[in-house]
Each structure stands twice: as C-alpha cells, then as structure tokens.
Design an enzyme around this catalytic site. Structure first.
Site, PDB file in Angstrom:
ATOM      1  N   ASP A 158       0.707  -0.959  -0.256  1.00  0.00           N
ATOM      2  CA  ASP A 158      -0.107   0.257  -0.169  1.00  0.00           C
ATOM      3  C   ASP A 158       0.745   1.290   0.485  1.00  0.00           C
ATOM      4  O   ASP A 158       0.061   2.205   0.396  1.00  0.00           O
ATOM      5  CB  ASP A 158      -1.002   0.169   1.940  1.00  0.00           C
ATOM      6  CG  ASP A 158       0.019  -0.367   2.102  1.00  0.00           C
ATOM      7  OD1 ASP A 158       1.016   0.020   2.250  1.00  0.00           O
ATOM      8  OD2 ASP A 158      -0.970  -0.307   4.221  1.00  0.00           O
ATOM      9  N   CYS A 171       4.797  -0.373   2.673  1.00  0.00           N
ATOM     10  CA  CYS A 171       5.518  -1.891   2.831  1.00  0.00           C
ATOM     11  C   CYS A 171       6.462  -1.796   3.722  1.00  0.00           C
ATOM     12  O   CYS A 171       7.142  -2.234   4.440  1.00  0.00           O
ATOM     13  CB  CYS A 171       5.340  -2.294   1.788  1.00  0.00           C
ATOM     14  SG  CYS A 171       6.651  -1.787   0.574  1.00  0.00           S
ATOM     15  N   HIS A 178       8.291  -4.350  -3.793  1.00  0.00           N
ATOM     16  CA  HIS A 178       7.798  -4.207  -1.966  1.00  0.00           C
ATOM     17  C   HIS A 178       9.345  -4.454  -1.132  1.00  0.00           C
ATOM     18  O   HIS A 178       9.602  -5.648  -1.353  1.00  0.00           O
ATOM     19  CB  HIS A 178       6.895  -4.933  -3.028  1.00  0.00           C
ATOM     20  CG  HIS A 178       6.286  -5.666  -1.953  1.00  0.00           C
ATOM     21  ND1 HIS A 178       5.348  -4.917  -1.190  1.00  0.00           N
ATOM     22  CD2 HIS A 178       5.728  -6.334  -0.895  1.00  0.00           C
ATOM     23  CE1 HIS A 178       4.656  -5.239  -0.211  1.00  0.00           C
ATOM     24  NE2 HIS A 178       4.920  -6.663   0.171  1.00  0.00           N
TER      25      HIS A 178
END
Length: 294
Positions: free
Chosen positions: A156, A159, A278
């Site tokens: 989002d 992370c 990520h």
C-alpha cells in the site's frame, strides 16, 4: 468435435498430478511422526520444504525443455488425433445438423469451460517461468537456510515502514507507522547534507533544491510515498539498529553495521506485484508441531 489437448496442456496436467501426489506423500509423512516429537517435526518441516523445492525445480526444467524444443512425437500424435476427429466429424455431419438447442447450450458451456482451463494452464506455465516465481523460489531457499520464512506485508506504499514496524513489535519495542515516517522525515531534514546529493530531478538530472527537498520530506512524513535505501539509512540512525535487506539476486545488504546489534531483517522483492518493488518482513520458519498445536 472434441478438442485435442495440446502437449503443453498435457504437461501442465501432469504437473498438477505430481503436485497432488506430493501433497498426499507429505500428509503421510506428517502422520508418521508424533505431534509431541518436536525434534523430528522440525526436521520434517525442512524435509517437506526441500521436497517442494525439488518438485518445483523439476517442473521448471521440464517446462524450459518443452519450450526450447517441442517433442516431434507429441506433435505427430496431436496431428493424428486431429485427423481422426475430422474424419469422425464428416461421418456425423448429418447428425450435427439436427443438434437440439439444449445440446448447443451444453456445447457452448463445455467450450467456455475448456477455454477457462486453457487460460489457467497458460497462466501456470507463465508463472513457472516468470520473474516473480523465480525470485520467490530463490528467496525461500535463502531464508530456509536461516530457518526463516517471509511474513507478508500489504502493498500500500507503506510496505517498508510496516515491515520495520512488524520487526520492532516482535522485539517488544513497537513504533507506529506514523511515528516511523515522522522520525524518518525529521532525521532527513536535520541531516540534509547526507541525503540531498542522492536526490535529483528525474527530468533535468539537477540536485533537489531546498524547497524540493522539503516537499520530499513532507511526503515521507505525511503520504504513502514508497520508502527506499535513503529512508532505510535514516531509519537505521533513528532506531540505532542495523537493518538487513535480503535480496534474491544479490548478497544481503546491511545498513548501520556500526551499531553492532542484531539487525532488523527485511526482504526486498523486485517482482512481487504488478507495481514492482516491495518489502516484506520475516518470521521464524514454522515448526510443524507448533503449527498444528496452534
């Protein structure tokens, strides 16, 4: 006319069966070890992870071999099947002309189901050969050697901070997402000379102005701006802890080694999601005995 399965579809079907057979074998292995025998259950956990990794690697090798050179025999068999089906179709042409509406609906439903299965098969083939799968496989192997596994963090924009938050909570020294972002921005503002040289305008290549740097820090504090190595450097200084980042293709990076304490450990994934990069957290590799007792 009945559709003929391609060699690729047959390979995927074989892989599914082998996965199913492995799961049955794993269940049998679990049943053979008493739940209160934690030493053997821990070894069983590692044995199962190894079996799963070996099967995945086997499937990848078979897939690559298939993609590099399709079997002539499979192609010939497929062509023979098509020819036979065509002959049968000619024989039954008069009967097909009188196919009822109900039969047409059944045929349409079967065709749609076949198309759906084909899409699933194609997706599985693509995933096995894809960067995301390869990256995950390498990371799982690296973590397993350290008796760790990935702990998923939501994607989002927060992370990296959420992964640090998770690690701090496990240590019993929690800081909220908001606190981590605010303190990171404050540290960067007060040590601008350490960060400004690494921030440039993507269009002109010029170093950030003072106003641009202030906006950057405001975004760190108040938005879901993605965090990277600069923010990790600031966080390491704020927390006075080393931060280790495990990557699939490169050796681990440790920021803040000068603190000489056990590091916070994050996993960096370049191909995790459609948006790209990520961060995840880590946790101890789950022992089967403890997992089942829970």
């Amino acid at each position: 006319m009945e559709e003929v399965e391609t060699a690729e579809e047959l390979l995927v079907k074989q892989h599914r069966k082998e996965k199913k057979d492995l799961q049955a074998k794993i269940q049998s292995m679990k049943n053979a070890v008493a739940k209160n025998d934690k030493k053997r259950r821990k070894q069983l956990t590692e044995d199962i992870a190894k079996l799963e990794a070996e099967l995945t690697q086997k499937h990848e090798n078979e897939l690559k071999q298939f993609q590099n050179s399709s079997s002539v025999e499979e192609v010939s068999d497929a062509m023979d099947s098509v020819s036979l089906a065509n002959d049968e179709e000619k024989t039954d042409s008069s009967m097909q002309a009188r196919t009822s509406k109900a039969q047409k609906r059944r045929d349409k439903k079967a065709a749609l189901e076949k198309e759906r299965e084909n899409r699933i098969a194609e997706a599985e083939v693509e995933n096995l050969a894809g960067s995301r799968h390869q990256e995950g496989l390498k990371l799982r192997q690296k973590l397993m050697e350290r008796h760790l596994q990935i702990k998923e963090i939501s994607s989002d924009g927060h992370c990296m901070y959420r992964a640090v938050e998770d690690q701090l909570t496990e240590r019993g020294a929690p800081l909220s997402l908001k606190e981590l972002r605010t303190q990171t921005a404050q540290y960067m503002r007060s040590h601008a000379d350490d960060f400004l040289p690494f921030l440039t305008d993507p269009n002109s290549g010029d170093m950030y102005t003072a106003d641009e740097f202030e906006k950057y820090c405001n975004d760190v504090a108040d938005t879901a701006a993605w965090g990277g190595q600069l923010e990790l450097k600031a966080l390491s200084q704020v927390l006075q802890l080393p931060i280790e980042v495990i990557q699939a293709e490169s050796p681990s990076v440790i920021i803040g080694e000068e603190y000489g304490k056990p590091p916070i450990t994050l996993v960096y994934m370049r191909h995790a999601y459609g948006l790209g990069e990520h961060y995840n957290s880590v946790e101890p590799l789950k022992d089967l005995a403890n997992e089942e007792e829970g």
